[in-house]
Design a protein around this motif. Structure first.
Motif, PDB file in Angstrom:
ATOM      1  N   ALA A 140       0.826  -1.206   0.000  1.00  0.00           N
ATOM      2  CA  ALA A 140       0.000   0.000   0.000  1.00  0.00           C
ATOM      3  C   ALA A 140       0.861   1.257   0.000  1.00  0.00           C
ATOM      4  O   ALA A 140       0.535   2.251  -0.670  1.00  0.00           O
ATOM      5  N   GLU A 141       1.973   1.225   0.736  1.00  0.00           N
ATOM      6  CA  GLU A 141       2.860   2.394   0.783  1.00  0.00           C
ATOM      7  C   GLU A 141       3.506   2.640  -0.577  1.00  0.00           C
ATOM      8  O   GLU A 141       3.608   3.786  -1.032  1.00  0.00           O
ATOM      9  N   ASP A 143       2.272   1.706  -3.495  1.00  0.00           N
ATOM     10  CA  ASP A 143       1.201   2.193  -4.367  1.00  0.00           C
ATOM     11  C   ASP A 143       0.954   3.693  -4.152  1.00  0.00           C
ATOM     12  O   ASP A 143       0.769   4.446  -5.127  1.00  0.00           O
ATOM     13  N   ALA A 144       0.946   4.109  -2.885  1.00  0.00           N
ATOM     14  CA  ALA A 144       0.674   5.516  -2.587  1.00  0.00           C
ATOM     15  C   ALA A 144       1.785   6.420  -3.115  1.00  0.00           C
ATOM     16  O   ALA A 144       1.507   7.485  -3.685  1.00  0.00           O
ATOM     17  N   LEU A 145       3.026   6.002  -2.951  1.00  0.00           N
ATOM     18  CA  LEU A 145       4.148   6.801  -3.444  1.00  0.00           C
ATOM     19  C   LEU A 145       4.090   6.945  -4.968  1.00  0.00           C
ATOM     20  O   LEU A 145       4.322   8.030  -5.516  1.00  0.00           O
ATOM     21  N   ILE A 146       3.758   5.858  -5.647  1.00  0.00           N
ATOM     22  CA  ILE A 146       3.658   5.910  -7.112  1.00  0.00           C
ATOM     23  C   ILE A 146       2.516   6.833  -7.520  1.00  0.00           C
ATOM     24  O   ILE A 146       2.654   7.647  -8.446  1.00  0.00           O
ATOM     25  N   ALA A 147       1.379   6.724  -6.841  1.00  0.00           N
ATOM     26  CA  ALA A 147       0.226   7.567  -7.168  1.00  0.00           C
ATOM     27  C   ALA A 147       0.531   9.041  -6.954  1.00  0.00           C
ATOM     28  O   ALA A 147      -0.015   9.907  -7.657  1.00  0.00           O
ATOM     29  N   GLN A 148       1.417   9.340  -6.003  1.00  0.00           N
ATOM     30  CA  GLN A 148       1.811  10.722  -5.713  1.00  0.00           C
ATOM     31  C   GLN A 148       2.919  11.222  -6.635  1.00  0.00           C
ATOM     32  O   GLN A 148       3.376  12.358  -6.496  1.00  0.00           O
ATOM     33  N   ALA A 151       8.299   8.483  -7.601  1.00  0.00           N
ATOM     34  CA  ALA A 151       8.924   7.252  -8.070  1.00  0.00           C
ATOM     35  C   ALA A 151      10.227   6.961  -7.353  1.00  0.00           C
ATOM     36  O   ALA A 151      10.513   5.819  -6.977  1.00  0.00           O
ATOM     37  N   SER A 152      11.042   7.969  -7.149  1.00  0.00           N
ATOM     38  CA  SER A 152      12.341   7.759  -6.502  1.00  0.00           C
ATOM     39  C   SER A 152      12.169   7.213  -5.097  1.00  0.00           C
ATOM     40  O   SER A 152      12.884   6.287  -4.681  1.00  0.00           O
ATOM     41  N   GLN A 153      11.212   7.756  -4.365  1.00  0.00           N
ATOM     42  CA  GLN A 153      10.993   7.286  -2.998  1.00  0.00           C
ATOM     43  C   GLN A 153      10.493   5.845  -2.988  1.00  0.00           C
ATOM     44  O   GLN A 153      10.851   5.059  -2.105  1.00  0.00           O
ATOM     45  N   ALA A 154       9.664   5.487  -3.974  1.00  0.00           N
ATOM     46  CA  ALA A 154       9.163   4.107  -4.046  1.00  0.00           C
ATOM     47  C   ALA A 154      10.302   3.127  -4.316  1.00  0.00           C
ATOM     48  O   ALA A 154      10.383   2.058  -3.701  1.00  0.00           O
ATOM     49  N   MET A 182      14.811   2.508 -14.323  1.00  0.00           N
ATOM     50  CA  MET A 182      13.998   2.011 -13.217  1.00  0.00           C
ATOM     51  C   MET A 182      12.796   2.918 -12.971  1.00  0.00           C
ATOM     52  O   MET A 182      11.679   2.435 -12.755  1.00  0.00           O
ATOM     53  N   LYS A 183      13.014   4.219 -13.010  1.00  0.00           N
ATOM     54  CA  LYS A 183      11.902   5.143 -12.798  1.00  0.00           C
ATOM     55  C   LYS A 183      10.841   4.997 -13.884  1.00  0.00           C
ATOM     56  O   LYS A 183       9.641   5.128 -13.614  1.00  0.00           O
ATOM     57  N   SER A 184      11.279   4.689 -15.108  1.00  0.00           N
ATOM     58  CA  SER A 184      10.317   4.553 -16.207  1.00  0.00           C
ATOM     59  C   SER A 184       9.422   3.321 -16.030  1.00  0.00           C
ATOM     60  O   SER A 184       8.344   3.252 -16.628  1.00  0.00           O
ATOM     61  N   LEU A 185       9.873   2.358 -15.221  1.00  0.00           N
ATOM     62  CA  LEU A 185       9.104   1.128 -15.000  1.00  0.00           C
ATOM     63  C   LEU A 185       8.509   1.052 -13.598  1.00  0.00           C
ATOM     64  O   LEU A 185       8.068  -0.020 -13.176  1.00  0.00           O
ATOM     65  N   ILE A 186       8.464   2.172 -12.899  1.00  0.00           N
ATOM     66  CA  ILE A 186       8.009   2.147 -11.512  1.00  0.00           C
ATOM     67  C   ILE A 186       6.582   1.627 -11.388  1.00  0.00           C
ATOM     68  O   ILE A 186       6.214   1.005 -10.390  1.00  0.00           O
TER      69      ILE A 186
END
Length: 270
Positions: A140-141, A143-148, A151-154, A182-186
């Motif tokens: 869930a964490e 998912d939330a980071l990606i939605a926000q 990407a780097s934090q995820a 990696m960021k492009s495939l987050i």
């Protein structure tokens, strides 16, 4: 000379187009990549030409990556259907090799009854004892980071708590050439988390879960990989009905194709 097809696709059960490359001639072997891997990026890209001396090697982009499509909502069952579609296009049955989360996916595909002739698995990231902290329930964490849009934090969360990369290395990762990839495939990172399910909780895997995986199976780990990973692969080999364990001296999770290739060739040609 290798025979290569650069632009082949399969269509999964939900209509998603799955892109793959074929190289070599002989019995088909399908390669399944791990997190952030595509057919052009990751260990399988170097492994394919070595195996192609003996096999028709099929290296595909898992859904959401490279040239493959991505139809929502995601499910592990859909990823298994993707692999089934690729196998179907190369003759209806094939050997399958998976690395990291790709190994976990290949194992789930075998459990689902896909027409896999032989199964090879390199370091599925299972945690089966107390030699490292369990992989947290951080889906869930992430998912939330990606939605926000973070990407780097995820990625850093996954690397620190899932892969156990030291903090100073994680801090340096944005400077590395692979970071942009990696960021492009987050958006696919939650897929890998879902594939692993409950296998990272620090508990032995239930033998009955894998009782039907009776096909010949090779489980491989690196001799310099962490104890928790080596223990997990030894445990997995012990509960699979027809598996054997191979340890590659001097290798880690970033396995060298030249070290792994001969072992896979011997197993797949048996």
């Amino acid at each position: 000379m290798h025979v290569k097809d650069d632009s082949t696709t399969a269509v999964s059960a939900d209509g998603t187009v799955i892109a793959y490359e074929k190289v070599g001639q002989g019995p088909p072997v399908v390669l399944v990549g791990g997190a952030f891997n595509t057919r052009d990026f990751g260990p399988n890209a170097e492994l394919a030409p070595l195996l192609a001396e003996h096999f028709t090697v099929v290296n595909y982009d898992r859904r959401g990556r490279g040239g493959s499509g991505d139809t929502a909502p995601y499910s592990v069952a859909k990823e298994i259907e993707d692999l089934a579609a690729v196998i179907d296009t190369v003759g209806g049955s094939a050997a399958v090799y998976g690395i990291s989360s790709g190994a976990a996916l290949a194992l789930e595909a075998a459990r689902a009854g896909l027409p896999i002739t032989r199964l090879a698995l390199f370091e599925a990231p299972f945690v089966v004892d107390g030699t490292r902290p369990p992989i947290p329930d951080y889906a869930a964490e992430i998912d939330a980071l990606i939605a926000q849009g973070r990407a780097s934090q995820a990625i850093k969360l996954f690397m620190r708590q899932g892969v156990l990369v030291p903090g100073f290395v994680v801090a340096m990762m944005p400077l590395m050439p692979a970071w942009k990839h990696m960021k492009s495939l987050i958006h696919t990172l939650p897929y890998d988390v879902a594939v692993l399910g409950d296998t990272g909780r620090g508990l032995p895997l239930p033998a009955e879960r894998y009782a039907d995986v009776t096909l010949p199976t090779l489980v491989v780990s690196g001799g310099k990989s962490p104890e928790w990973s080596r223990n997990a692969m030894a445990h997995l080999a012990g509960i699979l009905p027809s598996a054997r364990l191979e340890t590659l001296p001097g290798q880690t999770h970033i396995v060298k194709a030249k070290a792994l290739g001969p072992v896979l060739i011997d197993f797949l040609r048996a």
